[in-house]
Design a protein around this motif. Structure first.
Motif, PDB file in Angstrom:
ATOM      1  N   ARG A   1       0.924  -1.191   0.314  1.00 50.38           N
ATOM      2  CA  ARG A   1       0.041   0.332   0.334  1.00 50.38           C
ATOM      3  C   ARG A   1       1.047   1.166   0.122  1.00 50.38           C
ATOM      4  NH1 ARG A   1      -1.901  -3.922   3.200  1.00 50.38           N
ATOM      5  NH2 ARG A   1      -4.688  -4.686   2.416  1.00 50.38           N
ATOM      6  N   ILE A   2       0.816   2.124  -0.958  1.00 48.11           N
ATOM      7  CA  ILE A   2       1.648   3.214  -0.837  1.00 48.11           C
ATOM      8  C   ILE A   2       0.571   4.679  -1.301  1.00 48.11           C
ATOM      9  CG2 ILE A   2       2.993   4.722  -2.306  1.00 48.11           C
ATOM     10  CD1 ILE A   2       4.339   2.299  -2.600  1.00 48.11           C
ATOM     11  N   PRO A   3       0.611   5.612  -0.760  1.00 48.83           N
ATOM     12  CA  PRO A   3      -0.845   6.867  -1.110  1.00 48.83           C
ATOM     13  C   PRO A   3      -0.584   7.362  -2.691  1.00 48.83           C
ATOM     14  CG  PRO A   3       0.293   7.164   0.917  1.00 48.83           C
ATOM     15  CD  PRO A   3       0.869   5.802   0.262  1.00 48.83           C
ATOM     16  N   ALA A   4      -1.480   7.500  -3.201  1.00 50.10           N
ATOM     17  CA  ALA A   4      -1.503   7.796  -4.897  1.00 50.10           C
ATOM     18  C   ALA A   4      -1.176   8.810  -4.886  1.00 50.10           C
ATOM     19  CB  ALA A   4      -3.086   7.687  -5.132  1.00 50.10           C
ATOM     20  N   GLN A   5      -1.614  10.353  -3.414  1.00 42.81           N
ATOM     21  CA  GLN A   5      -0.023  10.853  -3.401  1.00 42.81           C
ATOM     22  C   GLN A   5       1.082  11.270  -3.754  1.00 42.81           C
ATOM     23  OE1 GLN A   5      -2.084   9.993  -1.083  1.00 42.81           O
ATOM     24  NE2 GLN A   5      -1.162  11.112   0.727  1.00 42.81           N
ATOM     25  N   VAL A   6       1.773  10.093  -3.448  1.00 41.33           N
ATOM     26  CA  VAL A   6       3.013  10.139  -3.724  1.00 41.33           C
ATOM     27  C   VAL A   6       3.695  10.141  -5.121  1.00 41.33           C
ATOM     28  CG1 VAL A   6       4.843   8.447  -3.472  1.00 41.33           C
ATOM     29  CG2 VAL A   6       3.139   8.482  -1.591  1.00 41.33           C
ATOM     30  N   THR A   7       2.482  10.096  -6.315  1.00 37.78           N
ATOM     31  CA  THR A   7       2.864   9.420  -7.341  1.00 37.78           C
ATOM     32  C   THR A   7       3.054  11.117  -7.803  1.00 37.78           C
ATOM     33  OG1 THR A   7       1.433   7.822  -7.951  1.00 37.78           O
ATOM     34  CG2 THR A   7       1.952   9.310  -9.640  1.00 37.78           C
ATOM     35  N   VAL A   8       2.731  12.288  -7.363  1.00 38.51           N
ATOM     36  CA  VAL A   8       2.472  13.081  -8.315  1.00 38.51           C
ATOM     37  C   VAL A   8       3.409  14.246  -7.193  1.00 38.51           C
ATOM     38  CG1 VAL A   8       1.379  15.858  -8.419  1.00 38.51           C
ATOM     39  CG2 VAL A   8      -0.138  13.712  -9.445  1.00 38.51           C
ATOM     40  N   VAL A   9       3.728  13.485  -6.077  1.00 42.83           N
ATOM     41  CA  VAL A   9       4.356  14.325  -5.355  1.00 42.83           C
ATOM     42  C   VAL A   9       5.887  14.308  -5.309  1.00 42.83           C
ATOM     43  CG1 VAL A   9       5.334  15.892  -2.990  1.00 42.83           C
ATOM     44  CG2 VAL A   9       2.506  15.629  -3.346  1.00 42.83           C
ATOM     45  N   LYS A  10       6.160  13.088  -5.783  1.00 45.93           N
ATOM     46  CA  LYS A  10       7.873  12.530  -5.968  1.00 45.93           C
ATOM     47  C   LYS A  10       7.984  13.053  -7.242  1.00 45.93           C
ATOM     48  CE  LYS A  10      10.833  10.053  -4.562  1.00 45.93           C
ATOM     49  NZ  LYS A  10      11.574   9.873  -3.239  1.00 45.93           N
ATOM     50  N   ALA A  11       6.873  13.292  -8.152  1.00 46.59           N
ATOM     51  CA  ALA A  11       7.280  13.314  -9.557  1.00 46.59           C
ATOM     52  C   ALA A  11       8.366  15.202  -9.394  1.00 46.59           C
ATOM     53  CB  ALA A  11       6.417  13.532 -10.565  1.00 46.59           C
ATOM     54  N   LEU A  12       7.307  15.982  -8.697  1.00 41.65           N
ATOM     55  CA  LEU A  12       7.115  17.491  -8.400  1.00 41.65           C
ATOM     56  C   LEU A  12       8.992  17.549  -7.894  1.00 41.65           C
ATOM     57  CD1 LEU A  12       3.942  18.655  -8.109  1.00 41.65           C
ATOM     58  CD2 LEU A  12       5.312  19.193 -10.129  1.00 41.65           C
ATOM     59  N   ALA A  13       8.804  16.998  -6.555  1.00 38.89           N
ATOM     60  CA  ALA A  13      10.136  17.114  -6.135  1.00 38.89           C
ATOM     61  C   ALA A  13      11.209  16.610  -6.558  1.00 38.89           C
ATOM     62  CB  ALA A  13       9.846  16.511  -3.902  1.00 38.89           C
ATOM     63  N   SER A  14      11.155  15.359  -6.854  1.00 36.76           N
ATOM     64  CA  SER A  14      12.006  15.425  -7.505  1.00 36.76           C
ATOM     65  C   SER A  14      13.103  15.988  -8.630  1.00 36.76           C
ATOM     66  CB  SER A  14      12.393  13.540  -7.810  1.00 36.76           C
ATOM     67  OG  SER A  14      11.397  12.819  -6.579  1.00 36.76           O
ATOM     68  N   ALA A  15      12.061  16.530  -9.464  1.00 38.75           N
ATOM     69  CA  ALA A  15      12.468  17.085 -10.946  1.00 38.75           C
ATOM     70  C   ALA A  15      12.267  18.561 -10.381  1.00 38.75           C
ATOM     71  CB  ALA A  15      10.811  17.526 -12.194  1.00 38.75           C
ATOM     72  N   LEU A  16      12.421  18.700  -9.334  1.00 33.48           N
ATOM     73  CA  LEU A  16      12.668  20.753  -9.006  1.00 33.48           C
ATOM     74  C   LEU A  16      14.232  19.933  -8.183  1.00 33.48           C
ATOM     75  CD1 LEU A  16       9.674  21.311  -7.212  1.00 33.48           C
ATOM     76  CD2 LEU A  16      10.587  23.229  -8.894  1.00 33.48           C
ATOM     77  N   THR A  17      14.417  19.039  -7.514  1.00 34.87           N
ATOM     78  CA  THR A  17      15.588  18.776  -6.624  1.00 34.87           C
ATOM     79  C   THR A  17      17.190  18.412  -8.148  1.00 34.87           C
ATOM     80  OG1 THR A  17      14.510  17.950  -5.333  1.00 34.87           O
ATOM     81  CG2 THR A  17      16.917  16.998  -5.046  1.00 34.87           C
ATOM     82  N   ILE A  18      16.490  17.858  -9.234  1.00 32.55           N
ATOM     83  CA  ILE A  18      17.506  17.781  -9.867  1.00 32.55           C
ATOM     84  C   ILE A  18      17.557  18.885 -10.610  1.00 32.55           C
ATOM     85  CG2 ILE A  18      17.233  16.566 -11.890  1.00 32.55           C
ATOM     86  CD1 ILE A  18      17.030  13.742 -10.281  1.00 32.55           C
ATOM     87  N   GLY A  19      16.172  19.249 -10.977  1.00 39.51           N
ATOM     88  CA  GLY A  19      16.673  20.980 -12.092  1.00 39.51           C
ATOM     89  C   GLY A  19      17.440  22.014 -11.553  1.00 39.51           C
ATOM     90  N   SER A  20      17.334  22.068  -9.845  1.00 41.05           N
ATOM     91  CA  SER A  20      17.773  23.493  -9.375  1.00 41.05           C
ATOM     92  C   SER A  20      19.286  22.405  -9.670  1.00 41.05           C
ATOM     93  CB  SER A  20      17.487  23.456  -7.973  1.00 41.05           C
ATOM     94  OG  SER A  20      17.326  22.204  -7.393  1.00 41.05           O
ATOM     95  N   GLY A  21      20.091  21.627  -9.300  1.00 42.47           N
ATOM     96  CA  GLY A  21      21.378  21.393  -8.666  1.00 42.47           C
ATOM     97  C   GLY A  21      21.553  20.333  -7.668  1.00 42.47           C
ATOM     98  N   GLY A  22      20.063  19.394  -7.573  1.00 38.71           N
ATOM     99  CA  GLY A  22      20.533  18.117  -6.880  1.00 38.71           C
ATOM    100  C   GLY A  22      21.489  16.895  -7.332  1.00 38.71           C
TER     101      GLY A  22
END
Length: 592
Positions: free
Chosen positions: A129-150
């Motif tokens: 069981r994984i919450p459905a909202q993880v799909t959207v939040v993970k995509a946005l958070a990781s893209a922002l992290t990598i895109g800004s230099g993470g």
């Protein structure tokens, strides 16, 4: 007139009407073909998710740096803000942290970090069981992290995104936990297959790291999902190897000895990466005293300072990796990049960033392997291949040293590079790196260590965790009457039937323990009309002593052909009692 009803609202004696099952729902939940349909659907969704995720990364990288991939830009200014020069690198991680920090804190704390451990935990402890909202939040958070230099990878996020999609589908159709776990693995495999153009590696990653099992039905579903996602990915990204490298060849069979050494050295680098990652994460936890949602923004200042000093650490860094393997960097700079990547990735995750550790482990292996190749090529120029060969093999060895997933490491490196000529040395170095990792880090990997630090050991079954700290001596039962080794088969069969254990100890004429005989062995001998005694059928089961943990006894009983096993004295080897499944079940029952 008032009619009394039971506690569930029915009239006493009334027939309970069961709602008719929907045929389509039963088919999806119970049939193999239904599972295949769900696997294909999830594969298509994971493939589209991977396409959208890579587009998000590209978009945010252009927004924050003005380049498609700033790691190869060499500290250039942002083309939109030329007056800032390279100093925009101090601002980009802070601005991104102000966005994804509150987003993760408020909507999906599971999206923080590198993602794969959270999926492993969901499969092992939460029934998938994984919450459905993880799909959207993970995509946005990781893209922002990598895109800004993470300085993190995209495989961890896409695994978590695909897994959350699979879990959501499974819970929507109310699948049982066994199938829900398979759908989670389908999502993970599909994400890997689409984002790396690696349809073979996706299933092995999911089975070896997520499910940790290779059951036939599960493997079939995961392969279907991976193939479907691969088709979607290739339709968008094209059918080319992920890394565009020149062909490499070996020169001399003697090099295999050097690849063994490479496996030890780069495998140890993978272990070092694991240890530094969690040390820096602990240091960030100890230093930070403010609200968690603000932590990525404040920590972004430190990360920005590191990027100013070493801009090659910006984002995933595949162009830098390719330059290293192609021989464009000198020995000292390769070592600097290796250390820089370990620190930059650890810092990115430590401040609360979101991203994977697979790509950084490949980067570390490429730097370490190429540096090793430069050294041995200078020492034996006529007998060794180009340093790039060692860099490619080092990529797989570093991942094997960190994640201890040798099958995945071999398959994914072959698919990422398209270099079949290095498959034998690659396998050699990966096996050696895995053994080195086991020697240096024992039970944990870069993924499982995060869970163990929370007190979760996914390698142990739930019942085994409940038995922790209990020894066999605490639940010891009396030893049943043993059979003498000269006992005939028919008397032995009667004794085994009366015992109810399906297994009995066998002793010699002077009372020495000779082993155990099972009802199955005696029945087979009687069927064949063999004139034997139980002494010739006795076998030695795993040794269980009074000091053995009950978890070890449970494992031994699971392998035994009966419901009990003899317990031996640790000093003398004589039999002191008997341990049974029933005794362990009693120990598992909660008190009261």
């Amino acid at each position: 007139m008032t009619v009394r009803t039971g506690g569930n609202g029915r009239k006493p004696g009334a027939r309970l009407e069961v709602p008719a099952q929907q045929p389509a729902g039963v088919w999806l939940r119970e049939s193999s073909s239904g599972l295949a349909v769900l696997a294909v659907t999830i594969g298509a969704g994971a493939g589209l998710g991977a396409v959208a995720f890579r587009w998000l990364i590209t978009t945010f990288t252009h927004l924050f740096s003005g380049h498609a991939d700033y790691s190869a830009a060499g500290g250039e200014a942002h083309p939109w803000f030329p007056a800032l020069g390279p100093w925009f690198l101090l601002i980009a991680p802070v601005l991104a942290g102000l966005v994804y920090g509150p987003l993760v804190y408020r909507f999906a704390p599971e999206a923080r970090g590198h993602g794969v451990p959270e999926v492993m935990y969901a499969v092992a402890e939460k029934g998938g069981r994984i919450p459905a909202q993880v799909t959207v939040v993970k995509a946005l958070a990781s893209a922002l992290t990598i895109g800004s230099g993470g300085s993190v990878g995209r495989e961890g996020p896409i695994v978590q995104i695909g897994s959350a999609l699979g879990s959501t589908f499974g819970r929507w159709f109310r699948l049982p936990e066994s199938r829900l776990r398979v759908l989670v693995a389908c999502g993970a495999a599909g994400g890997i297959a689409a984002t790396f153009n690696a349809p073979m590696a996706g299933p092995f990653f999911a089975m070896e790291l997520i499910l940790r099992d290779f059951a036939v039905e599960s493997f079939g579903a995961v392969v279907l999902s991976s193939v479907t996602a691969g088709v979607v990915g290739r339709a968008v990204f094209g059918n080319v190897a992920f890394l565009d490298l020149p062909p490499f060849t070996l020169r001399n069979p003697v090099e295999y000895l050097l690849f063994v050494v490479l496996g030890v050295v780069v495998g140890a680098c993978g272990v070092l990466f694991t240890k530094v990652l969690y040390r820096i994460e602990d240091a960030c936890d100890w230093i930070w005293r403010g609200p968690e949602w603000l932590r990525p923004a404040v920590g972004g200042l430190v990360l920005g300072g590191l990027l100013l000093a070493l801009p090659e650490m910006y984002g995933v860094g595949y162009p830098v990796l390719q330059n290293a393997v192609e021989g464009k960097y000198v020995f000292g700079f390769l070592l600097l990049l290796l250390v820089g990547k370990i620190v930059a990735t650890s810092l990115t995750i430590g401040i609360g960033g979101s991203g994977g550790v697979f790509a950084p482990s490949l980067f570390i292996g490429a730097m370490g392997g190429t540096a090793f190749g430069i050294a041995v090529h200078a020492w034996l120029p006529g007998m060794t291949a180009s340093p790039g060969v060692y860099g490619l093999i080092g990529m797989g060895a570093a991942f094997a040293g960190a994640a201890r997933a040798p099958i995945t490491a071999v398959i994914i490196l072959f698919e990422l590079t398209g270099q079949y000529t290095i498959i034998l040395p690659l396998m050699t170095a990966i096996v050696v790196a895995t053994l080195t990792s086991k020697t240096l880090l024992r039970e944990d990997t870069i993924y499982t260590l995060k869970l163990r630090r929370r007190g979760v050991d996914i390698d142990k079954r739930p019942e085994a965790r409940r038995l922790a700290g209990t020894t066999v001596a605490q639940v010891l039962e009396p030893l049943p009457d043993a059979l003498r080794e000269d006992t005939g088969l028919r008397p032995a069969a009667r004794a085994l039937a009366l015992s109810g254990h399906g297994i009995l100890p066998v002793v010699s004429a002077d009372g020495r323990y000779h082993g155990c005989v099972t009802a199955r062995a005696v029945a087979e001998a009687l069927t064949d009309d063999r004139a034997e005694t139980v002494g010739s059928l006795a076998e030695l089961p795993p040794v269980v002593t009074g000091e053995s943990p009950l978890t070890d006894a449970l494992d031994a009983l699971t392998q035994a052909a009966g419901t009990g096993l003899p317990v031996q004295d640790k000093e003398t080897g004589t039999l002191s009692g008997w341990i049974t499944h029933q005794a362990i079940l009693t120990a598992l029952r909660p008190a009261g």
